[in-house]
Design a protein around this motif. Sequence first.
Motif, PDB file in Angstrom:
ATOM      1  N   ILE A  98       0.851  -1.194   0.000  1.00 38.88           N
ATOM      2  CA  ILE A  98       0.000   0.000   0.000  1.00 38.88           C
ATOM      3  C   ILE A  98       0.884   1.240   0.000  1.00 38.88           C
ATOM      4  CG2 ILE A  98      -1.837   1.249   1.204  1.00 38.88           C
ATOM      5  CD1 ILE A  98      -2.601  -1.398   2.556  1.00 38.88           C
ATOM      6  N   THR A  99       0.643   2.128  -0.955  1.00 39.38           N
ATOM      7  CA  THR A  99       1.438   3.354  -1.044  1.00 39.38           C
ATOM      8  C   THR A  99       0.700   4.508  -0.374  1.00 39.38           C
ATOM      9  OG1 THR A  99       0.487   3.810  -3.245  1.00 39.38           O
ATOM     10  CG2 THR A  99       2.598   2.642  -3.162  1.00 39.38           C
ATOM     11  N   PHE A 100       1.473   5.364   0.290  1.00 40.70           N
ATOM     12  CA  PHE A 100       0.929   6.530   0.986  1.00 40.70           C
ATOM     13  C   PHE A 100       1.601   7.792   0.462  1.00 40.70           C
ATOM     14  CE2 PHE A 100       0.116   2.943   3.661  1.00 40.70           C
ATOM     15  CZ  PHE A 100      -1.029   3.228   4.383  1.00 40.70           C
ATOM     16  N   GLY A 101       1.630   7.956  -0.840  1.00 41.07           N
ATOM     17  CA  GLY A 101       2.266   9.126  -1.437  1.00 41.07           C
ATOM     18  C   GLY A 101       3.730   9.206  -1.040  1.00 41.07           C
ATOM     19  N   GLY A 102       4.161  10.390  -0.655  1.00 38.91           N
ATOM     20  CA  GLY A 102       5.553  10.571  -0.239  1.00 38.91           C
ATOM     21  C   GLY A 102       5.816  10.172   1.197  1.00 38.91           C
ATOM     22  N   GLU A 103       4.758   9.776   1.929  1.00 44.07           N
ATOM     23  CA  GLU A 103       4.902   9.481   3.349  1.00 44.07           C
ATOM     24  C   GLU A 103       5.579   8.144   3.609  1.00 44.07           C
ATOM     25  OE1 GLU A 103       2.060   8.508   7.229  1.00 44.07           O
ATOM     26  OE2 GLU A 103       1.176   9.357   5.406  1.00 44.07           O
ATOM     27  N   LYS A 104       5.081   7.068   2.959  1.00 44.70           N
ATOM     28  CA  LYS A 104       5.619   5.742   3.241  1.00 44.70           C
ATOM     29  C   LYS A 104       5.019   4.701   2.299  1.00 44.70           C
ATOM     30  CE  LYS A 104       2.117   4.562   6.738  1.00 44.70           C
ATOM     31  NZ  LYS A 104       1.876   4.191   8.148  1.00 44.70           N
ATOM     32  N   VAL A 105       5.549   3.489   2.411  1.00 39.37           N
ATOM     33  CA  VAL A 105       4.981   2.311   1.749  1.00 39.37           C
ATOM     34  C   VAL A 105       4.857   1.244   2.830  1.00 39.37           C
ATOM     35  CG1 VAL A 105       5.229   0.602  -0.077  1.00 39.37           C
ATOM     36  CG2 VAL A 105       6.182   2.895  -0.391  1.00 39.37           C
ATOM     37  N   ALA A 106       3.722   0.573   2.914  1.00 40.91           N
ATOM     38  CA  ALA A 106       3.517  -0.428   3.963  1.00 40.91           C
ATOM     39  C   ALA A 106       2.697  -1.582   3.412  1.00 40.91           C
ATOM     40  CB  ALA A 106       2.801   0.201   5.158  1.00 40.91           C
ATOM     41  N   GLU A 145      14.329  -9.950  -9.157  1.00 47.24           N
ATOM     42  CA  GLU A 145      14.367 -10.793  -7.960  1.00 47.24           C
ATOM     43  C   GLU A 145      14.758 -10.053  -6.680  1.00 47.24           C
ATOM     44  OE1 GLU A 145      16.660 -14.275  -8.818  1.00 47.24           O
ATOM     45  OE2 GLU A 145      15.236 -15.001 -10.312  1.00 47.24           O
ATOM     46  N   PHE A 146      14.460  -8.760  -6.624  1.00 45.99           N
ATOM     47  CA  PHE A 146      14.544  -8.059  -5.345  1.00 45.99           C
ATOM     48  C   PHE A 146      13.341  -8.485  -4.512  1.00 45.99           C
ATOM     49  CE2 PHE A 146      17.261  -5.320  -7.850  1.00 45.99           C
ATOM     50  CZ  PHE A 146      18.223  -4.895  -6.940  1.00 45.99           C
ATOM     51  N   SER A 147      13.461  -8.397  -3.203  1.00 46.98           N
ATOM     52  CA  SER A 147      12.331  -8.722  -2.344  1.00 46.98           C
ATOM     53  C   SER A 147      11.269  -7.633  -2.467  1.00 46.98           C
ATOM     54  CB  SER A 147      12.786  -8.829  -0.884  1.00 46.98           C
ATOM     55  OG  SER A 147      13.130  -7.547  -0.378  1.00 46.98           O
ATOM     56  N   VAL A 148      10.076  -7.916  -1.964  1.00 45.18           N
ATOM     57  CA  VAL A 148       8.989  -6.938  -2.011  1.00 45.18           C
ATOM     58  C   VAL A 148       9.358  -5.675  -1.241  1.00 45.18           C
ATOM     59  CG1 VAL A 148       6.633  -6.474  -1.189  1.00 45.18           C
ATOM     60  CG2 VAL A 148       7.140  -8.584  -2.428  1.00 45.18           C
ATOM     61  N   VAL A 149      10.015  -5.836  -0.103  1.00 46.81           N
ATOM     62  CA  VAL A 149      10.422  -4.678   0.698  1.00 46.81           C
ATOM     63  C   VAL A 149      11.473  -3.857  -0.047  1.00 46.81           C
ATOM     64  CG1 VAL A 149      11.437  -3.920   2.881  1.00 46.81           C
ATOM     65  CG2 VAL A 149       9.880  -5.881   2.845  1.00 46.81           C
ATOM     66  N   GLU A 150      12.452  -4.528  -0.616  1.00 44.49           N
ATOM     67  CA  GLU A 150      13.492  -3.823  -1.384  1.00 44.49           C
ATOM     68  C   GLU A 150      12.894  -3.150  -2.609  1.00 44.49           C
ATOM     69  OE1 GLU A 150      17.332  -6.748  -0.471  1.00 44.49           O
ATOM     70  OE2 GLU A 150      15.915  -7.256  -2.067  1.00 44.49           O
ATOM     71  N   ALA A 151      11.991  -3.836  -3.294  1.00 45.85           N
ATOM     72  CA  ALA A 151      11.349  -3.268  -4.483  1.00 45.85           C
ATOM     73  C   ALA A 151      10.524  -2.036  -4.122  1.00 45.85           C
ATOM     74  CB  ALA A 151      10.468  -4.316  -5.155  1.00 45.85           C
ATOM     75  N   SER A 152       9.887  -2.063  -2.949  1.00 47.21           N
ATOM     76  CA  SER A 152       9.099  -0.913  -2.493  1.00 47.21           C
ATOM     77  C   SER A 152       9.988   0.307  -2.285  1.00 47.21           C
ATOM     78  CB  SER A 152       8.377  -1.258  -1.189  1.00 47.21           C
ATOM     79  OG  SER A 152       7.459  -2.311  -1.379  1.00 47.21           O
ATOM     80  N   GLU A 153      11.156   0.095  -1.714  1.00 50.71           N
ATOM     81  CA  GLU A 153      12.090   1.207  -1.480  1.00 50.71           C
ATOM     82  C   GLU A 153      12.621   1.753  -2.800  1.00 50.71           C
ATOM     83  OE1 GLU A 153      16.195   2.223   1.011  1.00 50.71           O
ATOM     84  OE2 GLU A 153      15.119   0.346   1.367  1.00 50.71           O
ATOM     85  N   ALA A 155      11.173   1.584  -5.746  1.00 50.99           N
ATOM     86  CA  ALA A 155      10.074   2.252  -6.451  1.00 50.99           C
ATOM     87  C   ALA A 155       9.732   3.589  -5.813  1.00 50.99           C
ATOM     88  CB  ALA A 155       8.844   1.349  -6.473  1.00 50.99           C
ATOM     89  N   TRP A 156       9.793   3.667  -4.467  1.00 51.59           N
ATOM     90  CA  TRP A 156       9.506   4.939  -3.801  1.00 51.59           C
ATOM     91  C   TRP A 156      10.533   5.986  -4.208  1.00 51.59           C
ATOM     92  CZ3 TRP A 156      11.825   8.611  -0.911  1.00 51.59           C
ATOM     93  CH2 TRP A 156      10.994   9.575  -0.328  1.00 51.59           C
ATOM     94  N   ASN A 157      11.800   5.605  -4.222  1.00 46.85           N
ATOM     95  CA  ASN A 157      12.848   6.559  -4.612  1.00 46.85           C
ATOM     96  C   ASN A 157      12.696   7.009  -6.060  1.00 46.85           C
ATOM     97  OD1 ASN A 157      14.987   7.091  -2.438  1.00 46.85           O
ATOM     98  ND2 ASN A 157      14.690   4.889  -2.252  1.00 46.85           N
ATOM     99  N   ALA A 158      12.283   6.081  -6.925  1.00 45.30           N
ATOM    100  CA  ALA A 158      12.031   6.452  -8.323  1.00 45.30           C
ATOM    101  C   ALA A 158      10.889   7.461  -8.408  1.00 45.30           C
ATOM    102  CB  ALA A 158      11.710   5.208  -9.146  1.00 45.30           C
ATOM    103  N   GLY A 159       9.806   7.189  -7.680  1.00 44.46           N
ATOM    104  CA  GLY A 159       8.665   8.104  -7.679  1.00 44.46           C
ATOM    105  C   GLY A 159       9.012   9.463  -7.093  1.00 44.46           C
ATOM    106  N   ALA A 160       9.841   9.471  -6.052  1.00 44.37           N
ATOM    107  CA  ALA A 160      10.246  10.733  -5.419  1.00 44.37           C
ATOM    108  C   ALA A 160      11.028  11.606  -6.389  1.00 44.37           C
ATOM    109  CB  ALA A 160      11.086  10.444  -4.173  1.00 44.37           C
ATOM    110  N   ASN A 161      11.840  10.985  -7.234  1.00 43.49           N
ATOM    111  CA  ASN A 161      12.577  11.737  -8.244  1.00 43.49           C
ATOM    112  C   ASN A 161      11.666  12.159  -9.388  1.00 43.49           C
ATOM    113  OD1 ASN A 161      15.689  11.845  -7.799  1.00 43.49           O
ATOM    114  ND2 ASN A 161      15.101   9.813  -7.134  1.00 43.49           N
ATOM    115  N   TYR A 162      10.708  11.317  -9.718  1.00 43.73           N
ATOM    116  CA  TYR A 162       9.802  11.610 -10.833  1.00 43.73           C
ATOM    117  C   TYR A 162       8.947  12.847 -10.559  1.00 43.73           C
ATOM    118  CZ  TYR A 162       5.955  11.010 -14.140  1.00 43.73           C
ATOM    119  OH  TYR A 162       5.015  11.219 -15.107  1.00 43.73           O
TER     120      TYR A 162
END
Length: 205
Positions: A98-106, A145-153, A155-162
């Motif tokens: 679940i994404t929470f915008g720039g706040e977090k991913v959980a 083959e990154f884990s879900v937690v690693e992939a979330s981080e 993807a969040w960094n990619a979105g933050a730059n986007y």
Amino acid sequence: ELAKSFIQKTQSYLNCVPDVVILSDYNKGFFPDDNDIIEFYKSTKTIVDPKKGPLSKWKGCTIFKPNCKEATELTGMSHWKDQSRYIQQELECESVVITFGGEKVAGITCGEYFEFKPNRSVVVESVVGAGDCFAAFFAMAIGHEFSVVEASEIAWNAGANYVKNKRNRPIVPAELSLSKVVNPSDLVNRDFEIVFTKLRSLTTG
């Protein structure tokens, strides 16, 4: 029937089973309410980026990735842990992100809750396409083959730059690095120019 025909033709063009498939139709009605699409890709990792229910049509997907608003609407619950557990049980999926915008991913993965809270703020110029950017980089990371937690981080960094780009320019690999030192190999196939400037000190007599 049109959707099923399209997917079958796409599959024949690929001549192989893809590693990862993202399913998102922006609630335009492309996917029917049964879960035939998930069944079609049952041998593939499927990431569902939902816009509307019913949840049942996504049963059997690998990863379910709503944003916080969608998770609330789909479950009727307010806390992300309750939402994650409910969705996982209903869909029998491996993970819920679940994404929470720039706040977090959980969410939940491998039976355990996780919560990624970035330690930096985000400068937002435009949010158009931010969810798509997250989904694309998340899928790419899962495919590698990154884990879900690693992939979330990732993807969040990619979105933050986007979202820092006013005109929704696609980000380049060098922007994903938190270091100011760029690997020269990342610049070989760049689609932008590099400009060098020289700073001249001014002295007063």
